[in-house]
Motif scaffolding. Structure first.
Motif, PDB file in Angstrom:
ATOM      1  N   THR A   1       0.855  -1.177   0.000  1.00  0.00           N
ATOM      2  CA  THR A   1       0.000   0.000   0.000  1.00  0.00           C
ATOM      3  C   THR A   1       0.893   1.229   0.000  1.00  0.00           C
ATOM      4  OG1 THR A   1      -1.918   1.042   1.064  1.00  0.00           O
ATOM      5  CG2 THR A   1      -0.219   0.173   2.525  1.00  0.00           C
ATOM      6  N   GLU A   2       0.318   2.362  -0.219  1.00  0.00           N
ATOM      7  CA  GLU A   2       1.073   3.607  -0.231  1.00  0.00           C
ATOM      8  C   GLU A   2       0.327   4.613   0.626  1.00  0.00           C
ATOM      9  OE1 GLU A   2       3.435   4.953  -3.884  1.00  0.00           O
ATOM     10  OE2 GLU A   2       1.703   6.299  -3.862  1.00  0.00           O
ATOM     11  N   LEU A   3       1.069   5.374   1.412  1.00  0.00           N
ATOM     12  CA  LEU A   3       0.429   6.414   2.185  1.00  0.00           C
ATOM     13  C   LEU A   3       1.335   7.623   2.258  1.00  0.00           C
ATOM     14  CD1 LEU A   3       0.877   6.272   5.873  1.00  0.00           C
ATOM     15  CD2 LEU A   3       1.138   4.087   4.787  1.00  0.00           C
ATOM     16  N   GLU A   4       0.736   8.754   2.553  1.00  0.00           N
ATOM     17  CA  GLU A   4       1.502   9.987   2.696  1.00  0.00           C
ATOM     18  C   GLU A   4       1.753  10.217   4.169  1.00  0.00           C
ATOM     19  OE1 GLU A   4       0.178  13.365   0.500  1.00  0.00           O
ATOM     20  OE2 GLU A   4      -0.405  12.142  -1.195  1.00  0.00           O
ATOM     21  N   ILE A   5       3.012  10.472   4.500  1.00  0.00           N
ATOM     22  CA  ILE A   5       3.326  10.788   5.886  1.00  0.00           C
ATOM     23  C   ILE A   5       3.745  12.246   5.965  1.00  0.00           C
ATOM     24  CG2 ILE A   5       3.864   8.415   6.544  1.00  0.00           C
ATOM     25  CD1 ILE A   5       6.823   9.126   6.389  1.00  0.00           C
ATOM     26  N   LEU A   6       3.277  12.900   7.014  1.00  0.00           N
ATOM     27  CA  LEU A   6       3.515  14.331   7.181  1.00  0.00           C
ATOM     28  C   LEU A   6       4.687  14.627   8.098  1.00  0.00           C
ATOM     29  CD1 LEU A   6      -0.211  15.365   7.649  1.00  0.00           C
ATOM     30  CD2 LEU A   6       1.136  15.399   5.542  1.00  0.00           C
ATOM     31  N   GLN A   7       5.070  13.635   8.900  1.00  0.00           N
ATOM     32  CA  GLN A   7       6.174  13.844   9.835  1.00  0.00           C
ATOM     33  C   GLN A   7       6.853  12.516  10.125  1.00  0.00           C
ATOM     34  OE1 GLN A   7       3.945  15.516  13.043  1.00  0.00           O
ATOM     35  NE2 GLN A   7       3.561  13.548  14.003  1.00  0.00           N
ATOM     36  N   ASP A   8       8.047  12.595  10.680  1.00  0.00           N
ATOM     37  CA  ASP A   8       8.768  11.395  11.062  1.00  0.00           C
ATOM     38  C   ASP A   8       7.981  10.652  12.129  1.00  0.00           C
ATOM     39  OD1 ASP A   8      10.680  12.484   9.399  1.00  0.00           O
ATOM     40  OD2 ASP A   8      12.147  12.877  10.983  1.00  0.00           O
ATOM     41  N   MET A   9       8.115   9.326  12.148  1.00  0.00           N
ATOM     42  CA  MET A   9       7.466   8.499  13.171  1.00  0.00           C
ATOM     43  C   MET A   9       8.279   7.229  13.347  1.00  0.00           C
ATOM     44  SD  MET A   9       4.173   6.953  11.084  1.00  0.00           S
ATOM     45  CE  MET A   9       3.683   8.525  10.433  1.00  0.00           C
ATOM     46  N   THR A  10       8.077   6.565  14.467  1.00  0.00           N
ATOM     47  CA  THR A  10       8.774   5.299  14.693  1.00  0.00           C
ATOM     48  C   THR A  10       8.069   4.182  13.927  1.00  0.00           C
ATOM     49  OG1 THR A  10       7.477   4.689  16.624  1.00  0.00           O
ATOM     50  CG2 THR A  10       9.467   6.018  17.022  1.00  0.00           C
ATOM     51  N   VAL A  11       8.754   3.065  13.806  1.00  0.00           N
ATOM     52  CA  VAL A  11       8.142   1.897  13.182  1.00  0.00           C
ATOM     53  C   VAL A  11       6.891   1.506  13.962  1.00  0.00           C
ATOM     54  CG1 VAL A  11       8.461  -0.571  12.719  1.00  0.00           C
ATOM     55  CG2 VAL A  11      10.286   1.045  12.145  1.00  0.00           C
ATOM     56  N   ALA A  12       6.964   1.536  15.296  1.00  0.00           N
ATOM     57  CA  ALA A  12       5.813   1.177  16.124  1.00  0.00           C
ATOM     58  C   ALA A  12       4.636   2.118  15.872  1.00  0.00           C
ATOM     59  CB  ALA A  12       6.196   1.198  17.600  1.00  0.00           C
ATOM     60  N   GLN A  13       4.902   3.413  15.711  1.00  0.00           N
ATOM     61  CA  GLN A  13       3.828   4.364  15.421  1.00  0.00           C
ATOM     62  C   GLN A  13       3.207   4.083  14.052  1.00  0.00           C
ATOM     63  OE1 GLN A  13       6.268   7.851  16.095  1.00  0.00           O
ATOM     64  NE2 GLN A  13       5.105   8.370  17.948  1.00  0.00           N
ATOM     65  N   LEU A  14       4.045   3.740  13.083  1.00  0.00           N
ATOM     66  CA  LEU A  14       3.539   3.400  11.756  1.00  0.00           C
ATOM     67  C   LEU A  14       2.674   2.142  11.829  1.00  0.00           C
ATOM     68  CD1 LEU A  14       3.397   3.826   8.691  1.00  0.00           C
ATOM     69  CD2 LEU A  14       5.541   2.534   8.510  1.00  0.00           C
TER      70      LEU A  14
ATOM     71  N   SER B   1       0.921   1.097  14.351  1.00  0.00           N
ATOM     72  CA  SER B   1      -0.348   1.485  14.983  1.00  0.00           C
ATOM     73  C   SER B   1      -1.246   2.228  14.007  1.00  0.00           C
ATOM     74  CB  SER B   1      -0.086   2.353  16.212  1.00  0.00           C
ATOM     75  OG  SER B   1       0.538   1.609  17.214  1.00  0.00           O
ATOM     76  N   LEU B   2      -0.666   3.120  13.229  1.00  0.00           N
ATOM     77  CA  LEU B   2      -1.432   3.873  12.234  1.00  0.00           C
ATOM     78  C   LEU B   2      -2.052   2.926  11.211  1.00  0.00           C
ATOM     79  CD1 LEU B   2      -2.221   6.632  10.914  1.00  0.00           C
ATOM     80  CD2 LEU B   2      -0.068   6.476   9.663  1.00  0.00           C
TER      81      LEU B   2
ATOM     82  N   LYS C   1      -4.971   0.798  12.467  1.00  0.00           N
ATOM     83  CA  LYS C   1      -6.247   1.517  12.530  1.00  0.00           C
ATOM     84  C   LYS C   1      -6.865   1.721  11.152  1.00  0.00           C
ATOM     85  CE  LYS C   1      -4.866   4.042  16.640  1.00  0.00           C
ATOM     86  NZ  LYS C   1      -4.368   5.304  17.145  1.00  0.00           N
ATOM     87  N   LYS C   2      -6.028   1.898  10.123  1.00  0.00           N
ATOM     88  CA  LYS C   2      -6.513   2.247   8.784  1.00  0.00           C
ATOM     89  C   LYS C   2      -6.886   1.052   7.914  1.00  0.00           C
ATOM     90  CE  LYS C   2      -4.471   6.687   7.926  1.00  0.00           C
ATOM     91  NZ  LYS C   2      -4.495   7.488   6.740  1.00  0.00           N
ATOM     92  N   MET C   3      -6.268  -0.111   8.180  1.00  0.00           N
ATOM     93  CA  MET C   3      -6.433  -1.257   7.293  1.00  0.00           C
ATOM     94  C   MET C   3      -7.382  -2.301   7.876  1.00  0.00           C
ATOM     95  SD  MET C   3      -2.465  -1.909   6.238  1.00  0.00           S
ATOM     96  CE  MET C   3      -2.929  -3.403   5.355  1.00  0.00           C
TER      97      MET C   3
END
Length: 84
Positions: free
Chosen positions: A21-34, A36-37, A40-42
């Motif tokens: 999949t492809e997504l747009e990220i607006l800021q840096d984040m950890t692998v764990a945060q990604l 979690s994101l 929630k989305k998938m």
């Protein structure tokens, strides 16, 4: 803002029913945060939160605390590697 390619391998890909999949990220984040994101989305995204899920950032092994920057091109997730 940057487009990030997220790839899923092996049984994780089969369980999620999607190879990438492809997504747009607006800021840096950890692998764990990604994780979690994405969870929630998938649909069935909670599978990414299972113990032992491995990741790589731009083809380099990564840990949960490693940072996915807005310059990152690809993050991959794969199930735990087992041997025998």
């Amino acid at each position: 803002m940057s487009k990030l390619k997220v790839v899923f391998f092996a049984s994780l890909r089969e369980s999620l029913g999607i190879a990438e999949t492809e997504l747009e990220i607006l800021q840096d984040m950890t692998v764990a945060q990604l994780q979690s994101l994405l969870a929630k989305k998938m649909p069935d995204g909670e599978l990414l939160l299972q113990s032992g899920i491995q990741a790589s950032i731009d083809l380099e092994f990564a840990r949960e605390a490693d940072v996915v920057t807005v310059e990152t091109k690809e993050v991959a997730f794969f199930p735990p590697v087992t041997g025998g």
